[in-house]
Design an enzyme around this catalytic site. Structure first.
Site, PDB file in Angstrom:
ATOM      1  N   LYS A  47      10.309  -3.636   6.658  1.00 59.07           N
ATOM      2  CA  LYS A  47      11.079  -2.364   7.071  1.00 59.07           C
ATOM      3  C   LYS A  47      12.090  -2.963   8.166  1.00 59.07           C
ATOM      4  O   LYS A  47      11.602  -3.928   8.854  1.00 59.07           O
ATOM      5  CB  LYS A  47      10.103  -1.359   7.342  1.00 59.07           C
TER       6      LYS A  47
HETATM    7  C1  LIG Z   1       8.272   1.951   2.620  1.00 59.02           C
HETATM    8  C2  LIG Z   1       8.365   3.400   2.281  1.00 59.02           C
HETATM    9  C3  LIG Z   1       7.206   4.021   2.392  1.00 59.02           C
HETATM   10  C4  LIG Z   1       5.780   3.536   2.604  1.00 59.02           C
HETATM   11  O1  LIG Z   1       5.484   2.825   3.784  1.00 59.02           O
HETATM   12  P1  LIG Z   1       4.145   1.930   3.632  1.00 59.02           P
HETATM   13  O2  LIG Z   1       4.164   1.584   5.023  1.00 59.02           O
HETATM   14  O3  LIG Z   1       4.651   0.694   2.757  1.00 59.02           O
HETATM   15  O4  LIG Z   1       2.963   2.614   2.899  1.00 59.02           O
HETATM   16  C5  LIG Z   1       7.328   5.592   2.474  1.00 59.02           C
HETATM   17  N1  LIG Z   1       8.339   6.088   2.023  1.00 59.02           N
HETATM   18  C6  LIG Z   1       9.899   5.262   1.969  1.00 59.02           C
HETATM   19  C7  LIG Z   1      11.072   5.917   1.861  1.00 59.02           C
HETATM   20  C8  LIG Z   1       9.694   3.764   2.140  1.00 59.02           C
HETATM   21  O5  LIG Z   1      10.629   2.972   1.854  1.00 59.02           O
END
Ligand SMILES: *Cc1c(COP(=O)(O)O)cnc(C)c1O
Length: 400
Positions: A186
């Site tokens: 992210k």
């Molecule tokens: C990455 C992501 C999540 C989940 O996040 P994690 O920290 O990996 O559990 C939820 N929604 C979207 C749109 C994402 O890209």
């Protein structure tokens, strides 16, 4: 996109401050921790940055969605509407809260189509989760207006858009809750981690209690113990090391975004040369966090042909139509009702007949858009060599 590109001395320094106290837990140990509360500080700074009153740190972006749904009262028998182009986590959390996900079409923003949302609201709809995919806004104002009309809370899944704005307001601060992820890929990362933002004190208090077995941190700040519990909870606590890394990454978020903006412009200038190309509708170019460049070819045959040439020349784009993690018709476990529960939950009712069925053909408008869309991830650091490689690949694809 990823914050790991800019790991440096700052993350190390913040982390070492945690080890200097020896307290990895976000609560308690007041003497030993010498005033160091990294998770709490990260919550306060992350919320303030995004213009929200409260932040609740949790273990992941998926947990953030689960916590938000739970504190908003969503449970078995309810429906929650989200979009058919998102990461699987969005609807995993809906199922985990006991509810059933209902999927809308996307429009040229590549996010929730408000017109389709309106059609899918029923008496059972208890929350709406638009997703700000790939760093840019859903039509959140229209979505909120529809939701308000029906008295349904909105959770913005902002996992892919920290630091992004619409008309000067940060995404994740529009709805009842905004959820974020700090997973390894992210925009800013703590390895694992998530956050829920809200500006409603009651919602924050419930999140604070629910995510920590019901401990009341408002009456008993920093500690836990003698107080009773108001409802059953769970453990979604973030640890101090994650909070420390989060502080260092948050301090770099503006730089990450401005570098991505430059690189996205450079990539866009190259892609623009392709005949017939168009671009994703970004509602606010200034507020774009510029994590991805999404471009459309006239039809899916052309998109596939172009991407074949790009791939052969070392510059393949993401073709989400084939991606099994982000796109509704590719979610075979959802479509086939696959679950570990012996009872067949959440797809089957007590009488073990299958009640929840998702039709793979249900989102034809999304299929049309996704089928002709190609996506480049925008790095924080884009070297000239890589840009030259993409340029030469695009030139070849343009000659098709
Ligand atoms: C990455 C992501 C999540 C989940 O996040 P994690 O920290 O990996 O559990 C939820 N929604 C979207 C749109 C994402 O890209």
């Amino acid at each position: 996109m990823p914050g790991f590109e800019v790991f440096g001395e700052e993350e190390k320094k913040e982390t070492l401050e945690v080890f200097d106290t020896g307290v990895l837990f976000r609560y308690e140990f007041p003497e030993q921790r010498k005033g160091v509360y990294k998770v709490r500080e990260f919550e306060e700074k992350f919320a303030a940055y995004h213009g929200a009153k409260y932040g609740q740190a949790v273990t992941s972006g998926t947990a953030a969605l689960k916590v938000a749904l739970t504190v908003l009262g969503v449970g078995p028998g309810d429906e929650v509407i989200t979009q058919g182009f998102t990461f699987v986590a969005t609807w995993e959390a809906i199922f985990d809260a006991g509810a059933i996900p209902v999927f809308t079409e996307i429009d040229d923003t590549l996010n929730m189509d408000p017109n389709d949302l309106e059609k899918k609201i029923t008496a059972k709809t208890k929350a709406i989760i638009p997703v700000h995919m790939m760093g840019a806004p859903a039509r959140i104002k229209e979505i909120l207006a529809i939701a308000d009309k029906h008295g349904i809370p909105v959770i913005e899944d902002t996992a892919q858009a920290p630091g992004a704005k619409l008309d000067g307001q940060y995404l994740g601060s529009f709805g009842a809750c905004g959820t974020f992820s700090f997973d390894p890929v992210k925009t800013m990362t703590t390895g694992e981690g998530g956050m829920v933002l809200t500006s409603d004190e009651q919602t924050w208090r419930k999140m604070s209690e629910y995510h920590d077995h019901g401990h009341d941190h408002a009456q008993n700040p920093g500690g836990r113990g003698g107080e009773g519990r108001s409802f059953i909870g769970f453990n979604f606590r973030m640890m101090e090391i994650q909070g420390a890394i989060g502080l260092a990454q948050l301090a770099k978020l503006d730089t990450i975004i401005s570098e991505q903006k430059k690189n996205k412009q450079a990539l866009k200038a190259v892609v623009q040369k392709m005949p017939g190309v168009s671009f994703r509708n970004i509602l606010d170019e200034d507020g774009d966090s510029a994590t991805f460049l999404a471009f459309m070819l006239p039809d899916s045959e052309k998109a596939k042909a172009v991407n074949k040439v790009l791939g052969e020349n070392g510059a393949g784009a993401v073709y989400f139509a084939d991606n099994t993690w982000h796109y509704y018709p590719k979610w075979e476990h959802l479509l086939n009702g696959l679950t570990l529960a012996g009872s067949g939950w959440p797809f089957k009712d007590q009488d073990s007949r299958r009640r929840v069925v998702h039709d793979p053909e249900a989102l034809p408008a999304s299929a049309k858009i996704i089928g002709r869309t190609l996506v480049y991830q925008v790095p924080v650091k884009l070297g000239q060599e890589r840009l030259d490689q993409i340029t030469s690949a695009i030139d070849k694809a343009a000659a098709l």
